[in-house]
Enzyme design. Structure first.
Site, short mmCIF file in Angstrom:
data_model
loop_
_atom_site.label_atom_id
_atom_site.label_comp_id
_atom_site.label_asym_id
_atom_site.label_seq_id
_atom_site.Cartn_x
_atom_site.Cartn_y
_atom_site.Cartn_z
N ARG A 35 4.98 14.19 3.20
CA ARG A 35 4.58 13.84 4.56
C ARG A 35 4.91 12.40 4.89
O ARG A 35 4.79 11.52 4.04
CB ARG A 35 3.07 14.05 4.73
CG ARG A 35 2.63 15.49 4.63
CD ARG A 35 1.14 15.62 4.49
NE ARG A 35 0.69 15.30 3.13
CZ ARG A 35 -0.49 15.60 2.64
NH1 ARG A 35 -1.38 16.22 3.40
NH2 ARG A 35 -0.82 15.29 1.41
N SER A 97 2.15 10.54 -6.15
CA SER A 97 1.20 11.33 -6.93
C SER A 97 1.74 11.72 -8.30
O SER A 97 1.79 12.90 -8.66
CB SER A 97 0.79 12.57 -6.14
OG SER A 97 0.26 12.20 -4.90
N ASP A 151 -2.67 10.03 -5.21
CA ASP A 151 -3.31 10.89 -4.23
C ASP A 151 -4.84 10.88 -4.33
O ASP A 151 -5.53 11.01 -3.32
CB ASP A 151 -2.78 12.32 -4.31
CG ASP A 151 -2.73 12.85 -5.73
OD1 ASP A 151 -3.17 12.16 -6.67
OD2 ASP A 151 -2.23 13.99 -5.91
#
Length: 407
Positions: A35, A97, A151
């Protein structure tokens, strides 16, 4: 290099406050889909954001690392163009992440790839520098990468935005990891000064728990098969027991054993050879006890003559695998609650398995309450928390003296 475009969404969580208004970007990379996020804090310091999803092709996830980061930079440029932001200097928080050795707020050295990534020439290198080099190749992109986080930290940040009691961040999706507030006095490996700091965020990286063999006692034959079929064998033992990337495969391997024993699908004359069972299939199978729906799922896999008894067995297998997974996660979360010993803790959770599985939250609430009976807690969904949290961290960092944020 072509960009795989996804939909762009509006999101406007309310009621939280940060100290600096303006526009901030976030890049959230951790799975096949990633994203790019624009966060805007208005004069009343309310948060609004634009989110756009992109897909990383397998050739880039397994190819040369520089090409992967060039692709990320291309997507950022496309996002800026779509939002009329080309040429504007904006701070960016990078949610990366994967396990890293973080030497500063904007420095992270990749320790190992996980999940579906395995790009050469990135492990052991500082990833913010690689991203900055990729961005510098694009003349109209004036982005300042001010922070890198994982994350779970982003989810904790978003959780704190939604609920000031948040003290644990949990990712329960493709993979699994957690972070929590730890007392500085307990961190014996702390390097440098920490005057006035009483607590810091610890990224546990518990997805790799058990890689040293300590969990071998609880691994079943099915778990061993799932590991052998994974991209990186003998790694990330813990999350392979239940996470979204593997839960469907666990169910499938159990079903295959039942088929071999003529317990399941014995009336199916022609059994498909190549079929998959995904986390989404597990979730859909447990949405109520709808055996007809489960039968339809099985038919979509190629099992055209299944019975309601077959569907009942599949429902049971999905239930058992889900209960086991939620119990394993709950054991760890309850341990954190006991360790922190706070009066009231909110656990902020992000991830598709937690969000989409119809029973996971219920199971976890039940097990954590039993395992940590004297600790008040609540689970909240911090949706897209990893990415939005990275943007919030960027907002915080730009208001601080960044020279003091290095280890």
């Amino acid at each position: 290099m072509g960009i795989s475009r996804g939909k762009q969404e509006n999101c406007s969580p309310s009621s939280a406050k940060v100290e600096k208004k303006g526009k901030f970007l976030a890049l959230d990379l951790g799975g096949t889909n990633f994203r790019v996020i624009l966060l805007e804090l208005d004069s009343s310091l309310e948060l609004n954001c634009q989110v756009k999803y992109y897909t990383v092709p397998e050739s880039l996830r397994l190819g040369e690392g520089e090409l992967l980061f060039d692709f990320l930079a291309e997507c950022i440029e496309s996002f800026l163009k779509d939002n009329n932001l080309l040429g504007q200097k904006l701070p960016l928080g990078f949610c990366f992440s994967f396990p890293m050795d973080q030497t500063g707020i904007d420095e992270g050295i990749l320790v190992t790839w996980t999940k579906s990534f395995n790009c050469p020439n990135v492990v052991g290198h500082e990833v913010v520098k690689i991203l900055k080099n990729a961005l510098e190749k694009r003349k109209d992109v004036a982005i300042d990468v001010v922070a890198i986080i994982n994350d779970t930290t982003g989810t904790m940040m978003m959780g704190s935005y939604l609920d000031k009691r948040s003290a644990i961040g949990l990712i329960l999706g493709t993979g699994c990891n957690a972070s929590y507030f730890e007392k500085v006095e307990r961190i014996h490996k702390w390097e440098g000064k920490h005057e006035g700091i009483t607590e810091v965020i610890i990224d546990i990286e518990w997805g790799a728990f058990g890689d040293n063999g300590i969990l071998d006692f609880m691994k079943t034959e099915v778990d061993k098969i799932v590991d052998e079929n994974s991209l990186i064998v003998n790694s990330f033992t813990f999350e392979k027991l239940f996470s979204g990337k593997y839960i469907g495969e666990i169910v499938k391997q159990i079903l295959l054993q039942l088929i071999d024993k003529n317990v399941l699908f014995h009336e199916v004359k022609l059994k498909p050879q190549n079929w998959t069972f995904t986390a989404a299939d597990v979730s859909h199978s447990l949405e109520g006890k709808d055996l007809e729906k489960i039968s339809d799922i099985l038919k979509s896999k190629g099992f055209l003559e299944t019975t309601l008894d077959d569907a009942e067995i599949v429902y049971y297998v999905c239930s058992v695998v889900s209960v086991r997974g939620s119990l394993i996660v709950s054991i760890c979360l309850s341990s954190l609650l006991r360790r922190m010993d706070k009066k009231d803790v909110t656990i902020a959770v992000d991830g598709s398995l937690f969000k989409l599985h119809p029973k996971y939250k219920h199971y976890m609430e039940k097990f954590i309450a039993e395992l940590a009976p004297n600790h008040k807690f609540q689970l909240i969904l911090a949706e897209d928390g990893s990415g939005k949290g990275a943007g919030l961290v960027a907002a915080v960092v730009t208001s601080l003296d960044r020279s003091k944020l290095h280890a």
